[in-house]
Scaffold this motif. Sequence first.
Motif, PDB file in Angstrom:
ATOM      1  N   GLY A 109      75.763  22.027   0.953  1.00 40.53           N
ATOM      2  CA  GLY A 109      76.978  22.618   0.405  1.00 40.53           C
ATOM      3  C   GLY A 109      78.253  22.222   1.126  1.00 40.53           C
ATOM      4  N   GLN A 110      78.166  21.518   2.240  1.00 37.89           N
ATOM      5  CA  GLN A 110      79.364  21.138   2.978  1.00 37.89           C
ATOM      6  C   GLN A 110      79.892  19.784   2.501  1.00 37.89           C
ATOM      7  OE1 GLN A 110      79.717  22.068   7.135  1.00 37.89           O
ATOM      8  NE2 GLN A 110      77.602  22.806   7.213  1.00 37.89           N
ATOM      9  N   ASP A 111      81.195  19.607   2.693  1.00 35.33           N
ATOM     10  CA  ASP A 111      81.840  18.348   2.315  1.00 35.33           C
ATOM     11  C   ASP A 111      81.503  17.289   3.348  1.00 35.33           C
ATOM     12  OD1 ASP A 111      83.466  16.256   1.565  1.00 35.33           O
ATOM     13  OD2 ASP A 111      85.252  17.480   1.279  1.00 35.33           O
ATOM     14  N   TRP A 112      80.906  16.193   2.882  1.00 36.15           N
ATOM     15  CA  TRP A 112      80.491  15.121   3.788  1.00 36.15           C
ATOM     16  C   TRP A 112      81.674  14.577   4.592  1.00 36.15           C
ATOM     17  CZ3 TRP A 112      76.308  13.049   5.884  1.00 36.15           C
ATOM     18  CH2 TRP A 112      76.369  11.764   6.383  1.00 36.15           C
ATOM     19  N   CYS A 113      82.830  14.505   3.945  1.00 38.75           N
ATOM     20  CA  CYS A 113      83.988  13.891   4.603  1.00 38.75           C
ATOM     21  C   CYS A 113      84.526  14.741   5.749  1.00 38.75           C
ATOM     22  CB  CYS A 113      85.101  13.637   3.579  1.00 38.75           C
ATOM     23  SG  CYS A 113      84.683  12.316   2.393  1.00 38.75           S
ATOM     24  N   GLU A 114      84.132  16.028   5.832  1.00 39.67           N
ATOM     25  CA  GLU A 114      84.571  16.847   6.950  1.00 39.67           C
ATOM     26  C   GLU A 114      84.013  16.345   8.273  1.00 39.67           C
ATOM     27  OE1 GLU A 114      83.609  20.872   6.229  1.00 39.67           O
ATOM     28  OE2 GLU A 114      85.021  21.127   4.567  1.00 39.67           O
ATOM     29  N   PHE A 115      82.894  15.599   8.211  1.00 37.08           N
ATOM     30  CA  PHE A 115      82.265  15.107   9.433  1.00 37.08           C
ATOM     31  C   PHE A 115      82.697  13.668   9.745  1.00 37.08           C
ATOM     32  CE2 PHE A 115      79.545  18.284   7.523  1.00 37.08           C
ATOM     33  CZ  PHE A 115      79.247  19.116   8.596  1.00 37.08           C
ATOM     34  N   VAL A 116      83.450  13.028   8.812  1.00 39.65           N
ATOM     35  CA  VAL A 116      83.830  11.625   8.958  1.00 39.65           C
ATOM     36  C   VAL A 116      85.135  11.526   9.730  1.00 39.65           C
ATOM     37  CG1 VAL A 116      84.421   9.518   7.675  1.00 39.65           C
ATOM     38  CG2 VAL A 116      82.600  11.023   6.848  1.00 39.65           C
ATOM     39  N   HIS A 117      85.278  10.472  10.487  1.00 43.49           N
ATOM     40  CA  HIS A 117      86.501  10.245  11.267  1.00 43.49           C
ATOM     41  C   HIS A 117      87.690  10.186  10.309  1.00 43.49           C
ATOM     42  CE1 HIS A 117      89.399   8.403  13.989  1.00 43.49           C
ATOM     43  NE2 HIS A 117      88.562   8.657  14.989  1.00 43.49           N
ATOM     44  N   PRO A 118      88.795  10.861  10.644  1.00 45.99           N
ATOM     45  CA  PRO A 118      89.943  10.897   9.716  1.00 45.99           C
ATOM     46  C   PRO A 118      90.411   9.510   9.285  1.00 45.99           C
ATOM     47  CG  PRO A 118      90.255  12.469  11.501  1.00 45.99           C
ATOM     48  CD  PRO A 118      89.033  11.692  11.834  1.00 45.99           C
ATOM     49  N   GLU A 119      90.315   8.525  10.151  1.00 43.88           N
ATOM     50  CA  GLU A 119      90.771   7.188   9.786  1.00 43.88           C
ATOM     51  C   GLU A 119      89.853   6.516   8.771  1.00 43.88           C
ATOM     52  OE1 GLU A 119      91.155   4.989  13.339  1.00 43.88           O
ATOM     53  OE2 GLU A 119      92.720   6.277  14.222  1.00 43.88           O
ATOM     54  N   PHE A 161      81.548   3.527   8.483  1.00 37.88           N
ATOM     55  CA  PHE A 161      82.478   4.574   8.876  1.00 37.88           C
ATOM     56  C   PHE A 161      81.958   5.219  10.154  1.00 37.88           C
ATOM     57  CE2 PHE A 161      79.425   6.215   5.840  1.00 37.88           C
ATOM     58  CZ  PHE A 161      78.920   7.331   6.484  1.00 37.88           C
ATOM     59  N   ARG A 162      82.817   6.053  10.748  1.00 36.58           N
ATOM     60  CA  ARG A 162      82.435   6.805  11.931  1.00 36.58           C
ATOM     61  C   ARG A 162      82.246   8.268  11.556  1.00 36.58           C
ATOM     62  NH1 ARG A 162      87.620   4.986  15.104  1.00 36.58           N
ATOM     63  NH2 ARG A 162      88.226   4.794  12.907  1.00 36.58           N
ATOM     64  N   ILE A 163      81.221   8.885  12.166  1.00 35.55           N
ATOM     65  CA  ILE A 163      80.912  10.274  11.870  1.00 35.55           C
ATOM     66  C   ILE A 163      80.679  11.003  13.185  1.00 35.55           C
ATOM     67  CG2 ILE A 163      78.410   9.953  11.653  1.00 35.55           C
ATOM     68  CD1 ILE A 163      78.561  11.934   9.256  1.00 35.55           C
ATOM     69  N   CYS A 164      81.007  12.296  13.191  1.00 31.40           N
ATOM     70  CA  CYS A 164      80.947  13.081  14.420  1.00 31.40           C
ATOM     71  C   CYS A 164      79.540  13.603  14.659  1.00 31.40           C
ATOM     72  CB  CYS A 164      81.934  14.254  14.345  1.00 31.40           C
ATOM     73  SG  CYS A 164      82.068  15.165  15.904  1.00 31.40           S
ATOM     74  N   ASP A 208      77.182  16.639  19.297  1.00 36.33           N
ATOM     75  CA  ASP A 208      77.643  16.743  20.678  1.00 36.33           C
ATOM     76  C   ASP A 208      79.093  16.300  20.852  1.00 36.33           C
ATOM     77  OD1 ASP A 208      77.563  14.000  20.464  1.00 36.33           O
ATOM     78  OD2 ASP A 208      75.854  13.734  21.806  1.00 36.33           O
ATOM     79  N   GLY A 209      79.772  15.952  19.732  1.00 37.79           N
ATOM     80  CA  GLY A 209      81.188  15.609  19.782  1.00 37.79           C
ATOM     81  C   GLY A 209      81.479  14.119  19.852  1.00 37.79           C
ATOM     82  N   ARG A 210      80.463  13.292  20.040  1.00 35.23           N
ATOM     83  CA  ARG A 210      80.684  11.851  20.108  1.00 35.23           C
ATOM     84  C   ARG A 210      80.763  11.274  18.695  1.00 35.23           C
ATOM     85  NH1 ARG A 210      76.097   9.366  22.297  1.00 35.23           N
ATOM     86  NH2 ARG A 210      74.918  11.220  21.727  1.00 35.23           N
ATOM     87  N   TRP A 211      81.539  10.184  18.550  1.00 38.10           N
ATOM     88  CA  TRP A 211      81.638   9.496  17.268  1.00 38.10           C
ATOM     89  C   TRP A 211      80.584   8.402  17.212  1.00 38.10           C
ATOM     90  CZ3 TRP A 211      84.324  11.649  13.553  1.00 38.10           C
ATOM     91  CH2 TRP A 211      85.393  12.488  13.877  1.00 38.10           C
ATOM     92  N   ARG A 212      79.841   8.409  16.091  1.00 37.38           N
ATOM     93  CA  ARG A 212      78.790   7.413  15.895  1.00 37.38           C
ATOM     94  C   ARG A 212      79.185   6.500  14.725  1.00 37.38           C
ATOM     95  NH1 ARG A 212      75.794   7.185  20.143  1.00 37.38           N
ATOM     96  NH2 ARG A 212      74.063   6.290  18.926  1.00 37.38           N
ATOM     97  N   HIS A 213      78.947   5.196  14.877  1.00 34.64           N
ATOM     98  CA  HIS A 213      79.203   4.237  13.810  1.00 34.64           C
ATOM     99  C   HIS A 213      78.017   4.221  12.858  1.00 34.64           C
ATOM    100  CE1 HIS A 213      82.824   2.200  15.465  1.00 34.64           C
ATOM    101  NE2 HIS A 213      82.353   2.644  16.613  1.00 34.64           N
ATOM    102  N   MET A 214      78.326   4.350  11.569  1.00 32.68           N
ATOM    103  CA  MET A 214      77.272   4.375  10.559  1.00 32.68           C
ATOM    104  C   MET A 214      77.497   3.244   9.563  1.00 32.68           C
ATOM    105  SD  MET A 214      75.642   7.041  11.637  1.00 32.68           S
ATOM    106  CE  MET A 214      74.471   7.391  10.322  1.00 32.68           C
ATOM    107  N   GLU A 215      76.398   2.613   9.165  1.00 32.21           N
ATOM    108  CA  GLU A 215      76.407   1.649   8.068  1.00 32.21           C
ATOM    109  C   GLU A 215      75.687   2.304   6.909  1.00 32.21           C
ATOM    110  OE1 GLU A 215      75.451  -2.990   7.884  1.00 32.21           O
ATOM    111  OE2 GLU A 215      73.656  -1.762   8.081  1.00 32.21           O
ATOM    112  N   SER A 216      76.337   2.354   5.743  1.00 38.07           N
ATOM    113  CA  SER A 216      75.804   3.140   4.644  1.00 38.07           C
ATOM    114  C   SER A 216      75.737   2.298   3.372  1.00 38.07           C
ATOM    115  CB  SER A 216      76.680   4.374   4.407  1.00 38.07           C
ATOM    116  OG  SER A 216      76.242   5.089   3.276  1.00 38.07           O
ATOM    117  N   ILE A 217      74.688   2.537   2.598  1.00 34.60           N
ATOM    118  CA  ILE A 217      74.544   1.965   1.253  1.00 34.60           C
ATOM    119  C   ILE A 217      74.662   3.101   0.265  1.00 34.60           C
ATOM    120  CG2 ILE A 217      73.071   0.685  -0.318  1.00 34.60           C
ATOM    121  CD1 ILE A 217      74.064  -0.967   2.007  1.00 34.60           C
TER     122      ILE A 217
END
Length: 889
Positions: free
Chosen positions: A184-194, A218-221, A224-233
């Motif tokens: 139910g949460q918005d996926w983009c809330e976890f994505v880096h604003p940029e 994109f980067r996602i939080c 633990d607060g660290r930003w992780r780089h994700m590759e998505s299809i």
Amino acid sequence: MGRTLRILHLEDDMDYAALVAAWLEEAGWNAQITAVSSLDDFRDSLVRDTFDLILSDFHLPACSGLEALALARQLSPETPFILLSGTAGEAAAVESLRQGATDYVLKQWTDRLLPAVERALHLTEERRRLRALQEEIGRQQRLMRALTENVLDLVVLLDPHGRIRYASPSARAVLGYEPEGWIGQDWCEFVHPEDVGALRSAFESLHSAETRPVRVEFRICHRDGRWRHMESILQNRLHEPDLAGLLMTCRDITERKQAEERFRALFENSPDAIFVLDLNGLVRDANAAARKLTGTSREDLPGRCWFDFLPDAERPTARLLWRQLAAGASPATESHWQGPEDRLTPVEIRARLVHEDNDTFALLIVRDISDRKQAESALRESERLFFSVWENSVDGMCLTDEQGHLVAVNEAFCRLVGMDRSELEGQRFTVIHPPGPQQALLLGQYQQGFRDRSLERRVQHRLTLRNGQTRELELSHTFIESEGRPALLLTLFRDLTAQKALEDQLRHAQKMEAIGQLAGGIAHDFNNLLTVIQGNAHQLLRSHPADSPTHHAAHQIHQAAERAANLTRQLLTFSRRQPLQPRTLDLNELVHHLSRMLGRILGEHIVLRLQFSPQPAWVFADPGMLEQVVLNLVVNARDAMPEGGYLDLRVAVLTQESPGPGPATGPGPGPWVRLEVTDTGCGIPPENLKRIFEPFFTTKEVGKGTGLGLATAYSIVQQHHGWIEVESTVGRGSTFRVYLPHQSQSEPIPEPMTSEPPEPRGSETILVVEDEPSVRELVAALLRHYGYRVLQAANGPEAVEIWARHRDEIDLLLTDLVMPRRMNGRQLAERLWQDRPDLKVIFTSGYSAEVVGEDFLQRPGIVYLQKPYPPAQLARVVRQTLDESPVTA
């Protein structure tokens, strides 16, 4: 048709059986018919062979076709079964089909037999196909479930607005979130604003059903607060009713991003020669090791074919490797590399295809294997390292097989059981147990648990060893199973003996505390009684001449009361209810001052030898209590030497640099002051050593000891944050060692020298409140003897009534602190202070100050008189309190 058909035919008419065989052969079947005429032969054939078809007559001399059908359903349920009959009617046919027959054919309808056979075989084949299809569907479903639950990538299903509808369990491992909490949460809330804008654009581009999958990074939080780089299809599944959303498969490429940044450094500094080749085998790039191996420069190497660096004889092998690479394999081979001056170097060549950003290239890794022997040596060193970890573990470890044989043991295990490795390995594990029938029972339980894999993973166990010693152990079992090798059981033995001993000490301390509380309560009641006894004995001594029998009897009563009061003080000391009055003192001086008294206590048959510390042994302690410890230990030693002997008292200062041992089980390394009391008496039996510090435990005859001496000493030492130990050998004597914290050097506070003043008198009015009648009457009589006017009350409410009548006349309140009737002494005093804040009050109690409340008694102007007290002390405290300046409560 041509295919072989195995048929079991139950028929009592062999001519008809032969006729059926002829029909099948005529129809083109290669029929292998097993004809039987009895139910037993029918059963044996089903057990022995496998058949494609069963034919059975309906009516047989010894059985019926339905019995044969039931047997066939039991032994070969998948084989089609056709009943043949010349007489049975439609009802029999229906019943046979109901019981599981594939078909029913009348013998006279010969033209129906072959079609029935074909239908039966076809139906059976279809069932087999359907079953295989169902099994395949189930397998695919299990595979899909396993992939979804265990895949390292994150799979997310979003609704058209980007809200999460499903997240795979890998969300926990990849990003630290619980999948259920995401729904139910918005996926983009976890994505880096940029990165949100690019991701939403990708979402919008997917709303067309014809859109191909979109790749986006994109980067996602992380949680633990660290930003992780994700590759998505991203894939559009809005048109699929079961999904109706956007399917996103995400892979954490943080490490890859970091690796890309480090790739060039790793590439250039790799000890292996690495070539980047196009699909024709031409060099695109090469690292420093590759340039060194080929003897070419960075500018000359690109564009050359890697085959050129191989000897002619080994190029066919290289071309085969290249074809295997093109086919999708990651081949490896050993060859020789032709370097500068045609020098051949033995190498290991590995190749793999890399697909990246619509580009495909090959990585060729060439390793110089001249140093393989050195690598093998390194491998042996690694094995030795593992062996070192195994051998140096503090926990005992052993490997056992299914039969209970010890395959391997480590050194800690050998130390634990007290046996050599040669005595253990190859033997049954029961060799560590004492001989007896218990060994067979333990072995049987182990073998059964090994087979069933039912051994508890972790269990605590008391192990009696072959040498009779007992160990408290924690056992951890782990099965080691590898393909092609017998299973083994790894067992870790952790020795908990010391831990269990500490737990026993804790339980002992708790028991001592409970007994101490009981002792404190008993002491309170004794104090009330002793107050009366001492007071009346004092009155008798004062009122009769010294040479009268009454004076002598009173003197005996007074001495007995003093001994009882001393016993009460020991009870309070043991229960830690007696308040400490510590000061800095030299233990050397304290023992020296006691030595003359100790000589009288010991008698002439025991030689006392003293050894003092060369430097002052400063401790911060209550001198009276410390003297009590010395006296109790000396008396205990005296009683252990009825025939005489030697008693040594030694005082020593132990610093961290001192060569002698500190407390064996005490708190911390020091510095300590140690008092050592050693006798040459009868010693203490081992079974009594554990109990000697328990209250009321004594081995002396009835009337010879209270059982409180050592318990009191133990309690006093603990109150002073010290420790006491004992060593004893029966027939040789005992040594008690008392350790007290060493005090930094300072001058001791001298005790004030006071002479015994005369008993003071007065004429003021005193309100005495005491719930114990005998104590109240005694105190009133004593105070009247000293000239005071006394008003008496048995409890708080009665005292309030007297106060109401004589408020202006009362000069002092003397009240017991603990009283019944919902008003204790403290509440009574506070009630009277409301009327006269300057009223002087003396509180008294048989309880200790700790029970009464030290915080209250330490307030300014509060006077506390501990029971029992002699009349002279009562007179002095009353006079002193009356003469002091009033303190407003």
